[in-house]
Scaffold this active site. Structure first.
Site, short mmCIF file in Angstrom:
data_model
loop_
_atom_site.label_atom_id
_atom_site.label_comp_id
_atom_site.label_asym_id
_atom_site.label_seq_id
_atom_site.Cartn_x
_atom_site.Cartn_y
_atom_site.Cartn_z
N LYS A 30 0.84 -1.20 0.00
CA LYS A 30 0.00 0.00 0.00
C LYS A 30 0.87 1.24 0.00
O LYS A 30 0.54 2.24 -0.64
CB LYS A 30 -0.90 0.03 1.24
CG LYS A 30 -2.05 -0.97 1.22
CD LYS A 30 -2.93 -0.72 2.43
CE LYS A 30 -4.13 -1.63 2.49
NZ LYS A 30 -5.00 -1.33 3.65
N GLU A 59 -8.56 -3.83 14.77
CA GLU A 59 -9.62 -3.51 13.80
C GLU A 59 -10.98 -3.88 14.34
O GLU A 59 -11.19 -5.03 14.73
CB GLU A 59 -9.37 -4.26 12.47
CG GLU A 59 -8.26 -3.66 11.67
CD GLU A 59 -8.34 -4.01 10.17
OE1 GLU A 59 -9.44 -4.37 9.70
OE2 GLU A 59 -7.30 -3.90 9.51
N ASP A 94 -8.37 2.00 4.68
CA ASP A 94 -8.91 0.65 4.78
C ASP A 94 -9.53 0.30 3.45
O ASP A 94 -10.10 1.16 2.76
CB ASP A 94 -9.93 0.52 5.92
CG ASP A 94 -10.06 -0.94 6.32
OD1 ASP A 94 -9.12 -1.48 6.94
OD2 ASP A 94 -11.08 -1.58 5.99
N TYR A 171 -5.81 -9.77 -3.58
CA TYR A 171 -6.68 -10.44 -4.55
C TYR A 171 -6.35 -10.10 -6.01
O TYR A 171 -7.08 -10.49 -6.91
CB TYR A 171 -8.15 -10.09 -4.25
CG TYR A 171 -8.61 -10.60 -2.90
CD1 TYR A 171 -9.11 -11.90 -2.76
CD2 TYR A 171 -8.51 -9.81 -1.76
CE1 TYR A 171 -9.51 -12.38 -1.52
CE2 TYR A 171 -8.90 -10.29 -0.51
CZ TYR A 171 -9.40 -11.56 -0.40
OH TYR A 171 -9.78 -12.05 0.82
N LYS A 193 -1.54 -0.33 -12.73
CA LYS A 193 -2.55 -0.48 -11.67
C LYS A 193 -2.88 0.89 -11.07
O LYS A 193 -4.05 1.18 -10.76
CB LYS A 193 -2.05 -1.44 -10.57
CG LYS A 193 -3.13 -1.70 -9.53
CD LYS A 193 -2.75 -2.67 -8.45
CE LYS A 193 -3.81 -2.67 -7.35
NZ LYS A 193 -3.38 -3.34 -6.12
P1 IMP Z 1 -6.77 -3.74 5.18
O1 IMP Z 1 -7.25 -2.47 4.53
O2 IMP Z 1 -5.37 -3.59 5.69
O3 IMP Z 1 -7.74 -4.26 6.18
O4 IMP Z 1 -6.61 -4.86 4.06
C1 IMP Z 1 -7.47 -4.91 3.00
C2 IMP Z 1 -7.31 -6.22 2.28
O5 IMP Z 1 -8.11 -6.12 1.10
C3 IMP Z 1 -5.90 -6.51 1.80
O6 IMP Z 1 -5.15 -7.27 2.72
C4 IMP Z 1 -6.17 -7.29 0.51
O7 IMP Z 1 -6.42 -8.63 0.81
C5 IMP Z 1 -7.44 -6.64 -0.01
N1 IMP Z 1 -7.10 -5.52 -0.90
C6 IMP Z 1 -7.26 -4.20 -0.69
N2 IMP Z 1 -6.78 -3.48 -1.70
C7 IMP Z 1 -6.28 -4.37 -2.58
C8 IMP Z 1 -5.62 -4.23 -3.82
O8 IMP Z 1 -5.34 -3.13 -4.32
N3 IMP Z 1 -5.25 -5.37 -4.40
C9 IMP Z 1 -5.52 -6.60 -3.89
N4 IMP Z 1 -6.11 -6.79 -2.73
C10 IMP Z 1 -6.50 -5.67 -2.07
#
Ligand code: IMP
Length: 215
Positions: A30, A59, A94, A171, A193
């Protein structure tokens, strides 16, 4: 308005505006994506670490990623009290994958579900289903000590029938964005991307707000 998000934007000698943003996340993918996007608007992004460690958020169980993002933002501000970062602009985000035919699952639980059942687990849940519409969503919040702003972004697409591609994270190898050419996000390079992603849209929105002239 002292110490507002906007007043943390400093003009350099060329007149362009730039901001040093600390991204509170343990996910270095990220951070790379945010750096790529926000560099285009003149801002620098680095990962927030306190005593060499990224922040460990608790969370909340929530149906909406907005609620999770707000909780992360409040926790991040609490973490930096009394540190050198107390006056810094801090970014949290998030995000998640929402699959229509699964009523938005895994949504806010995307990270947990990916760890538990993996990409193949999602493909198995959609086995024999022709309805494969899904979307990535992101909520980004940028805060200073006294103010915060937030923006959302979406990227609409479909779940593929197989796992394809080595790039990106999460994903990406099973998500085919509608705005692309049929490749999964796992087959897109970071620049490709960043042109279409939910994260780019949320961050671009934030950047537009912080670059607005002050009232
Ligand atoms: P969090 O925001 O840290 O809770 O994580 C969100 C989760 O959503 C990630 O660990 C991924 O599994 C998925 N996710 C969010 N954004 C993306 C992306 O840009 N590509 C692929 N998976 C994503």
């Amino acid at each position: 308005m002292t110490d507002s998000v906007r007043s943390r934007v400093e003009s350099d000698t060329t007149g362009s505006e730039k901001m040093e943003i600390l991204f509170a996340t343990g996910n270095s993918n990220k951070v790379s994506e945010a750096s790529l996007v926000l560099a285009k608007f003149g801002h620098t992004v680095s990962q927030l670490k306190i005593d060499g460690k990224t922040l460990d958020f608790s969370e909340p169980q929530a149906d909406e990623i907005e609620e999770v993002a707000i909780s992360k933002s409040l926790q991040a501000r609490d973490f930096v009290v009394g540190t050198n970062f107390e006056k810094s602009a801090i970014l949290v985000e998030d995000s998640g994958l929402f699959i229509n035919s699964l009523n938005g699952f895994p949504g806010p639980y995307s990270s947990f579900v990916k760890r538990k059942i993996g990409l193949q687990g999602i493909l198995d849940l959609l086995e024999n289903k022709d309805e494969r519409v899904a979307e990535y969503r992101a909520v980004a919040i940028l805060s200073t000590k006294n103010e915060s702003i937030s923006c959302r972004g979406r990227c609409i697409g479909k779940i593929s029938r197989e796992i394809i591609g080595e790039m990106g994270f999460g994903y990406d190898p099973i998500f085919i964005p509608d705005e692309g050419d049929g490749r999964t996000c796992g087959q897109l390079n970071p620049e490709e991307k960043s042109q279409i992603s939910h994260r780019m849209r949320a961050l671009k929105g934030l950047s537009e707000i912080i670059n607005l002239p002050s009232k």
